[in-house]
Structure formats: structure tokens, C-alpha cells
Design a protein around this motif. Structure first.
Motif, PDB file in Angstrom:
ATOM      1  N   MET A 246     -26.028  -3.129   5.587  1.00 10.66           N
ATOM      2  CA  MET A 246     -24.655  -3.125   5.141  1.00 10.66           C
ATOM      3  C   MET A 246     -23.841  -2.154   5.997  1.00 10.66           C
ATOM      4  SD  MET A 246     -23.314  -2.856   1.320  1.00 10.66           S
ATOM      5  CE  MET A 246     -22.281  -1.513   0.905  1.00 10.66           C
ATOM      6  N   LYS A 247     -22.633  -2.561   6.358  1.00  6.36           N
ATOM      7  CA  LYS A 247     -21.758  -1.737   7.186  1.00  6.36           C
ATOM      8  C   LYS A 247     -21.184  -0.566   6.401  1.00  6.36           C
ATOM      9  CE  LYS A 247     -19.405  -4.847  10.409  1.00  6.36           C
ATOM     10  NZ  LYS A 247     -18.085  -5.408  10.694  1.00  6.36           N
ATOM     11  N   SER A 248     -20.991   0.538   7.092  1.00  2.00           N
ATOM     12  CA  SER A 248     -20.232   1.650   6.537  1.00  2.00           C
ATOM     13  C   SER A 248     -18.749   1.263   6.591  1.00  2.00           C
ATOM     14  CB  SER A 248     -20.474   2.890   7.392  1.00  2.00           C
ATOM     15  OG  SER A 248     -19.412   3.784   7.292  1.00  2.00           O
ATOM     16  N   VAL A 249     -17.980   1.787   5.660  1.00  2.00           N
ATOM     17  CA  VAL A 249     -16.544   1.496   5.645  1.00  2.00           C
ATOM     18  C   VAL A 249     -15.910   1.857   6.984  1.00  2.00           C
ATOM     19  CG1 VAL A 249     -14.341   2.129   4.586  1.00  2.00           C
ATOM     20  CG2 VAL A 249     -16.321   1.720   3.154  1.00  2.00           C
ATOM     21  N   MET A 250     -16.361   2.951   7.582  1.00  2.00           N
ATOM     22  CA  MET A 250     -15.743   3.417   8.818  1.00  2.00           C
ATOM     23  C   MET A 250     -16.144   2.601  10.043  1.00  2.00           C
ATOM     24  SD  MET A 250     -13.719   5.414   7.485  1.00  2.00           S
ATOM     25  CE  MET A 250     -12.879   5.816   8.990  1.00  2.00           C
ATOM     26  N   THR A 251     -17.143   1.731   9.939  1.00  2.00           N
ATOM     27  CA  THR A 251     -17.505   0.883  11.067  1.00  2.00           C
ATOM     28  C   THR A 251     -16.835  -0.486  10.989  1.00  2.00           C
ATOM     29  OG1 THR A 251     -19.506   0.050   9.985  1.00  2.00           O
ATOM     30  CG2 THR A 251     -19.733   2.033  11.357  1.00  2.00           C
ATOM     31  N   LEU A 252     -16.021  -0.685   9.981  1.00  2.18           N
ATOM     32  CA  LEU A 252     -15.287  -1.940   9.874  1.00  2.18           C
ATOM     33  C   LEU A 252     -14.253  -2.046  10.985  1.00  2.18           C
ATOM     34  CD1 LEU A 252     -14.638  -1.938   6.021  1.00  2.18           C
ATOM     35  CD2 LEU A 252     -16.342  -3.297   7.251  1.00  2.18           C
ATOM     36  N   THR A 253     -13.873  -3.258  11.323  1.00  4.41           N
ATOM     37  CA  THR A 253     -12.835  -3.462  12.339  1.00  4.41           C
ATOM     38  C   THR A 253     -11.469  -3.099  11.768  1.00  4.41           C
ATOM     39  OG1 THR A 253     -12.349  -5.739  11.719  1.00  4.41           O
ATOM     40  CG2 THR A 253     -14.167  -5.401  13.293  1.00  4.41           C
ATOM     41  N   THR A 254     -10.505  -2.953  12.646  1.00  7.31           N
ATOM     42  CA  THR A 254      -9.133  -2.680  12.227  1.00  7.31           C
ATOM     43  C   THR A 254      -8.620  -3.787  11.313  1.00  7.31           C
ATOM     44  OG1 THR A 254      -8.748  -1.502  14.292  1.00  7.31           O
ATOM     45  CG2 THR A 254      -6.801  -2.217  13.077  1.00  7.31           C
ATOM     46  N   VAL A 255      -8.945  -5.014  11.638  1.00  2.00           N
ATOM     47  CA  VAL A 255      -8.513  -6.159  10.812  1.00  2.00           C
ATOM     48  C   VAL A 255      -9.135  -6.071   9.422  1.00  2.00           C
ATOM     49  CG1 VAL A 255      -8.621  -8.673  10.575  1.00  2.00           C
ATOM     50  CG2 VAL A 255      -8.076  -7.653  12.797  1.00  2.00           C
ATOM     51  N   GLU A 256     -10.430  -5.735   9.359  1.00  2.51           N
ATOM     52  CA  GLU A 256     -11.101  -5.611   8.060  1.00  2.51           C
ATOM     53  C   GLU A 256     -10.514  -4.473   7.229  1.00  2.51           C
ATOM     54  OE1 GLU A 256     -15.577  -7.254   9.097  1.00  2.51           O
ATOM     55  OE2 GLU A 256     -15.013  -5.249   9.805  1.00  2.51           O
ATOM     56  N   LYS A 257     -10.241  -3.345   7.856  1.00  2.00           N
ATOM     57  CA  LYS A 257      -9.630  -2.217   7.145  1.00  2.00           C
ATOM     58  C   LYS A 257      -8.239  -2.584   6.648  1.00  2.00           C
ATOM     59  CE  LYS A 257     -12.121   1.310   9.740  1.00  2.00           C
ATOM     60  NZ  LYS A 257     -11.993   2.350  10.773  1.00  2.00           N
ATOM     61  N   GLY A 258      -7.485  -3.284   7.477  1.00  2.00           N
ATOM     62  CA  GLY A 258      -6.158  -3.723   7.074  1.00  2.00           C
ATOM     63  C   GLY A 258      -6.205  -4.645   5.872  1.00  2.00           C
ATOM     64  N   ARG A 259      -7.166  -5.531   5.863  1.00  2.00           N
ATOM     65  CA  ARG A 259      -7.305  -6.472   4.739  1.00  2.00           C
ATOM     66  C   ARG A 259      -7.703  -5.741   3.464  1.00  2.00           C
ATOM     67  NH1 ARG A 259      -5.156 -10.143   2.217  1.00  2.00           N
ATOM     68  NH2 ARG A 259      -6.482 -11.751   1.354  1.00  2.00           N
ATOM     69  N   ILE A 260      -8.594  -4.751   3.583  1.00  2.00           N
ATOM     70  CA  ILE A 260      -8.967  -3.947   2.413  1.00  2.00           C
ATOM     71  C   ILE A 260      -7.731  -3.262   1.833  1.00  2.00           C
ATOM     72  CG2 ILE A 260     -10.190  -1.842   1.688  1.00  2.00           C
ATOM     73  CD1 ILE A 260     -12.468  -2.756   3.604  1.00  2.00           C
ATOM     74  N   GLY A 261      -6.911  -2.673   2.705  1.00  2.00           N
ATOM     75  CA  GLY A 261      -5.684  -2.021   2.253  1.00  2.00           C
ATOM     76  C   GLY A 261      -4.751  -2.987   1.552  1.00  2.00           C
ATOM     77  N   GLU A 262      -4.594  -4.183   2.126  1.00  2.00           N
ATOM     78  CA  GLU A 262      -3.736  -5.198   1.499  1.00  2.00           C
ATOM     79  C   GLU A 262      -4.256  -5.567   0.114  1.00  2.00           C
ATOM     80  OE1 GLU A 262      -3.561  -8.457   4.253  1.00  2.00           O
ATOM     81  OE2 GLU A 262      -2.321  -7.331   5.670  1.00  2.00           O
ATOM     82  N   LEU A 263      -5.559  -5.766  -0.003  1.00  2.00           N
ATOM     83  CA  LEU A 263      -6.145  -6.135  -1.294  1.00  2.00           C
ATOM     84  C   LEU A 263      -6.017  -5.010  -2.323  1.00  2.00           C
ATOM     85  CD1 LEU A 263      -9.292  -8.040  -0.011  1.00  2.00           C
ATOM     86  CD2 LEU A 263      -7.296  -9.040  -1.143  1.00  2.00           C
ATOM     87  N   GLU A 264      -6.177  -3.762  -1.888  1.00  2.00           N
ATOM     88  CA  GLU A 264      -6.026  -2.633  -2.812  1.00  2.00           C
ATOM     89  C   GLU A 264      -4.586  -2.536  -3.325  1.00  2.00           C
ATOM     90  OE1 GLU A 264      -8.154  -0.505  -4.259  1.00  2.00           O
ATOM     91  OE2 GLU A 264      -9.892  -1.399  -3.289  1.00  2.00           O
ATOM     92  N   ILE A 265      -3.628  -2.689  -2.425  1.00  2.00           N
ATOM     93  CA  ILE A 265      -2.217  -2.659  -2.834  1.00  2.00           C
ATOM     94  C   ILE A 265      -1.932  -3.813  -3.795  1.00  2.00           C
ATOM     95  CG2 ILE A 265       0.162  -2.997  -2.004  1.00  2.00           C
ATOM     96  CD1 ILE A 265      -0.798  -0.211  -1.327  1.00  2.00           C
ATOM     97  N   GLN A 266      -2.429  -5.001  -3.477  1.00  2.00           N
ATOM     98  CA  GLN A 266      -2.235  -6.150  -4.359  1.00  2.00           C
ATOM     99  C   GLN A 266      -2.839  -5.899  -5.737  1.00  2.00           C
ATOM    100  OE1 GLN A 266      -3.691  -9.672  -2.362  1.00  2.00           O
ATOM    101  NE2 GLN A 266      -2.297  -9.391  -0.640  1.00  2.00           N
ATOM    102  N   LYS A 267      -4.052  -5.341  -5.766  1.00  2.00           N
ATOM    103  CA  LYS A 267      -4.731  -5.044  -7.037  1.00  2.00           C
ATOM    104  C   LYS A 267      -3.892  -4.109  -7.895  1.00  2.00           C
ATOM    105  CE  LYS A 267      -8.101  -2.027  -7.290  1.00  2.00           C
ATOM    106  NZ  LYS A 267      -9.380  -1.340  -7.099  1.00  2.00           N
TER     107      LYS A 267
END
Length: 146
Positions: A1-22
Motif C-alpha cells: 500500500m502506498k504512503s499518502v506522501m508517495t501519491l501523485t499530485t493528481v491523486e493528492k488533488g483528488r483527495i483534497g477535492e473529496l475531503e472538501i466535498q465530504k
């Protein structure tokens, strides 16, 4: 499993979008996202029945101890954006913070996340002060683009 910090910029951006949406959904807002990312609008947030605010989302992931975060923005010309939604993830504490900043054309702004080493308090903008979505910035016209 990947560490959060090894995610791509696109993946981090999507996580942020989903957190804001939540967060927005849990607070009772209706939200709408564009099919294509155009005009820097990531979300339309329905403030009241048929009254919308345009939100651009920025995701910031940090790996070291910081007292503040510098949010860099491309200038959104033509009044396209009303609010900048911030998702700040601290990998040391393994916690995320959301903030909603009224946007007035700034290129960047600095938000404090904890006390600085020099204990400076004056003129600091705390990320926690922007917990609520700024409903007063909603487009006064009914609908979007009218």
C-alpha cells in the motif's frame, strides 16, 4: 500500500477535492462538480435555493513540521472564483484540516497552522478561522452564468 506522501499530485488533488466535498455535504450544502475542469471552478456550492458560489480547491500535503502554509494561486481573472477551498494534510500528525477562504484576486496567502517558534501572533491569519463556508459570497443571481 502506498504512503499518502508517495501519491501523485493528481491523486493528492483528488483527495483534497473529496475531503472538501465530504465536509460541504455533511453541512447540508448541495454541491455540483463540472465534467471538465474549465475556468478553474472545481465546485458549485448551492448556498440557498438556486443561489451558487464558485469554489476552487487547493490540496496541500506537508511532510515536515510547519507553523504556516503558503497557498499559491494562479490569479483567477474575471471574477470566476468566489471561494478557495483548502485541504491541508499534515503527514506527521496524520490529520487533515479544511478551510474556505473568500477570494479577492490574491496571488497567494499565508495561513498559520500552529504557533511560530518566535511566538508571533500579530497579523497572522489562522487556518482555523476559515472553518465555515462564506455564504455571503454567493452569486446573487439565481442559477449559474446568468
Amino acid at each position: 500500500m502506498k504512503s499518502v506522501m508517495t501519491l501523485t499530485t493528481v491523486e493528492k488533488g483528488r483527495i483534497g477535492e473529496l475531503e472538501i466535498q465530504k465536509i460541504l455535504i455533511s453541512r447540508g450544502f448541495n454541491i455540483f462538480s463540472p465534467v471538465a475542469d474549465v475556468n478553474q471552478v472545481d465546485l458549485l456550492v448551492e448556498i440557498h435555493d438556486g443561489v451558487f458560489s464558485r469554489c476552487q480547491i487547493k490540496s496541500i500535503f506537508v511532510t515536515h513540521n510547519k507553523s504556516s502554509v503558503d497557498v499559491k494561486l494562479r490569479q483567477h481573472s474575471g471574477g470566476k472564483i468566489d471561494v478557495i477551498g483548502i485541504y491541508y494534510y499534515d503527514s506527521i500528525a496524520e490529520t487533515g484540516i479544511t478551510a474556505f477562504i473568500p477570494y479577492a484576486g490574491e496571488d497567494n496567502f499565508i495561513l498559520a497552522v500552529k504557533n511560530a517558534k518566535n511566538n508571533q501572533q500579530q497579523s497572522r491569519k489562522w487556518i482555523y478561522a476559515y472553518d465555515e463556508y462564506p455564504e455571503h459570497l454567493a452569486n446573487k443571481k439565481k442559477g449559474y452564468g446568468k
